[in-house]
Scaffold this motif. Structure first.
Motif, mmCIF file in Angstrom:
data_model
loop_
_atom_site.group_PDB
_atom_site.id
_atom_site.type_symbol
_atom_site.label_atom_id
_atom_site.label_comp_id
_atom_site.label_asym_id
_atom_site.label_seq_id
_atom_site.Cartn_x
_atom_site.Cartn_y
_atom_site.Cartn_z
ATOM 1 N N LEU A 1 14.932 10.639 8.223
ATOM 2 C CA LEU A 1 14.654 9.392 7.506
ATOM 3 C C LEU A 1 15.949 8.617 7.318
ATOM 4 O O LEU A 1 16.714 8.873 6.383
ATOM 5 C CB LEU A 1 14.030 9.684 6.132
ATOM 6 C CG LEU A 1 12.625 10.284 6.106
ATOM 7 C CD1 LEU A 1 12.236 10.615 4.676
ATOM 8 C CD2 LEU A 1 11.620 9.323 6.716
ATOM 9 N N ASP B 1 7.514 6.462 -1.413
ATOM 10 C CA ASP B 1 7.348 6.126 0.003
ATOM 11 C C ASP B 1 8.220 7.014 0.880
ATOM 12 O O ASP B 1 7.778 7.518 1.922
ATOM 13 C CB ASP B 1 7.702 4.652 0.237
ATOM 14 C CG ASP B 1 6.683 3.709 -0.391
ATOM 15 O OD1 ASP B 1 5.567 4.164 -0.698
ATOM 16 O OD2 ASP B 1 7.028 2.526 -0.588
ATOM 17 N N GLU C 1 6.998 10.913 0.639
ATOM 18 C CA GLU C 1 5.710 11.201 1.281
ATOM 19 C C GLU C 1 5.791 11.037 2.795
ATOM 20 O O GLU C 1 5.054 11.716 3.523
ATOM 21 C CB GLU C 1 4.615 10.351 0.656
ATOM 22 C CG GLU C 1 4.298 10.792 -0.769
ATOM 23 C CD GLU C 1 3.027 10.184 -1.325
ATOM 24 O OE1 GLU C 1 2.575 9.150 -0.805
ATOM 25 O OE2 GLU C 1 2.489 10.754 -2.297
ATOM 26 N N ARG C 2 6.683 10.185 3.287
ATOM 27 C CA ARG C 2 6.918 10.150 4.736
ATOM 28 C C ARG C 2 7.582 11.440 5.193
ATOM 29 O O ARG C 2 7.268 11.988 6.253
ATOM 30 C CB ARG C 2 7.790 8.941 5.100
ATOM 31 C CG ARG C 2 6.990 7.640 5.212
ATOM 32 C CD ARG C 2 7.836 6.544 5.845
ATOM 33 N NE ARG C 2 8.768 5.967 4.876
ATOM 34 C CZ ARG C 2 10.021 5.644 5.151
ATOM 35 N NH1 ARG C 2 10.521 5.872 6.368
ATOM 36 N NH2 ARG C 2 10.791 5.100 4.239
ATOM 37 N N ALA D 1 4.893 14.291 5.023
ATOM 38 C CA ALA D 1 3.649 14.119 5.780
ATOM 39 C C ALA D 1 3.481 15.138 6.897
ATOM 40 O O ALA D 1 2.354 15.499 7.255
ATOM 41 C CB ALA D 1 3.576 12.705 6.346
#
Length: 402
Positions: A273, A301, A304-305, A308
């Protein structure tokens, strides 16, 4: 299941359970520990036998849970105060009697603790009632919902902009039951030394007020009164987060303190990320920013990315190894297959109308002892004849001697 021959902590202790749904969990705790718990039911059975959810053959699962390990008797005259000869004889053989109604109702039934302990001075009378035996609310009717409200716990449950939400199940019985059983066993220690019982007066309202999570500490530490916030976090890094196969709960900060913030940000920075680098900006060390709605959403955000493509078990193991407070949100299926619970034999098989069902066992162990729920007395009064045949021919209470 059938108990093994191993000794139990409360072996030889007899409990007469005259309680309603409010006090019945207390008796279950005694039964698990090996006490002989005799549940006195009215003819036709306790009304709680019909409380849903029901099995296919009409057995209440909640009643089966609270009554596992008890013996069931029906005494026709147990409502008739001083004329209840069979009940008096039964009380003469016991160390504990359990009731769960207000003082006026108990007096009507001849079961007020003062009257019972006068006639049976050896008894520990455990009175679990909605508001206690004294005070202006002592005889007020109550339900699980109203007791959660009166004790303050309801105010903490639900979304902030919606009415409070009651937790499922008879939570007041469970909370009161733990308090009552603990206090009763202390009274039994005194009873063993003095041969005298006493009255244990447990208010469900007070038991709930004693169980308000960390709400009282918030007043001391932050001079603030906790409000319900639903499932949403009040600061970045803390709360429920979706992952590949469900949810995890993460604690990045508490009370405005960053706690594991550095470990969490380094965890995210080590992933793929690129925009996670913003979490190292100085503003994220400021309490006011981490408690800002924008900051909460930015972190959600990002995390949770990150989560996932990872299962809750993977996140749990990885996070724990980094010293982060993180836990999977377990489903019932997860618990039944949990390697930790399976290894410790937490779930036990209980026969309910001949059908084997998995029930939660006791969350404690005693060396060399088998602590587990016994079978469910499916038929009301199933043990009446055996219990009554074993009683002394006449009562030996103080009252009868007089």
């Amino acid at each position: 299941m059938t108990r093994t021959a191993s000794p139990t902590p409360l072996e030889g202790l007899r409990v007469i359970d005259l309680s309603t749904s409010l006090g019945t969990y207390t008796g279950r705790l005694f039964a698990d520990l090996g006490a002989d718990v005799i549940k006195v039911e009215p003819r036709g059975g306790a009304p709680e036998r019909c409380t849903p959810p029901l099995t296919e053959d009409g057995v209440s699962l909640s009643f089966a849970f609270t009554e596992a390990g008890k013996r069931s008797v029906i005494l026709d005259d147990h409502e008739i105060g001083g004329q209840a000869e069979q009940l008096e004889r039964l009380l003469d053989t016991a160390q504990i009697v359990l009731t769960s109604e207000g003082p006026s109702r108990l007096r009507q039934r001849g079961l007020h603790p003062v009257d019972v302990t006068r006639k049976h001075p050896q008894l520990v009378h455990v009175s679990v009632s909605p508001f206690g035996l004294t005070g202006p609310w002592a005889d007020r009717p109550a339900s699980d919902l109203t007791l959660l409200a009166a004790g303050g716990l309801l105010a903490l449950a639900g979304e902030a902009d919606l009415p409070p939400v009651r937790a499922w199940g008879n939570q007041t019985s469970v909370i009161s039951g733990v308090h009552a059983a603990t206090a009763a066993l202390i009274a039994v220690l005194v009873q063993e030394d003095t041969s005298l019982g006493q009255i244990v007066d447990v208010s469900a309202q007070e038991a709930i007020a004693h169980s308000l999570e960390n709400a009282v500490q918030y007043v001391d530490l932050e001079s603030s009164v906790r409000r319900r916030v639903g499932s949403g976090p009040v600061e970045a890094g803390t709360g429920l987060f979706a992952c590949a196969d469900g949810w995890i709960y993460l604690v990045g900060g508490l009370g405005g303190l960053p706690l594991a913030w550095d470990s969490i940000t380094n965890w995210l920075l080590g992933s793929d990320l690129p925009d996670a680098t913003q979490l190292h900006e100085p503003r994220w060390l400021e309490r006011s920013w981490r408690r800002n709605e924008e900051a909460v959403q930015i972190f959600r955000d990002l995390f949770e990315r990150f989560a996932a493509q990872r299962t809750k078990q993977e996140l749990y193991e990885d996070g724990q190894s980094r010293g982060i407070s993180i836990a999977p949100v377990s489903t019932p299926e997860d618990l039944l297959s949990s390697p930790q619970l399976v290894d410790r034999g937490f779930f036990r098989t209980v026969l309910v109308n001949g059908r084997a069902l998995a029930f939660p066992g006791s969350p404690y162990r005693f060396d060399g002892m088998d602590i587990s729920p016994g079978n469910f007395p499916a038929r009301p009064g199933a043990d009446t004849r055996a219990v009554l045949d074993a009683l002394p021919a006449t009562a030996t209470t103080t009252a009868s001697k007089e």
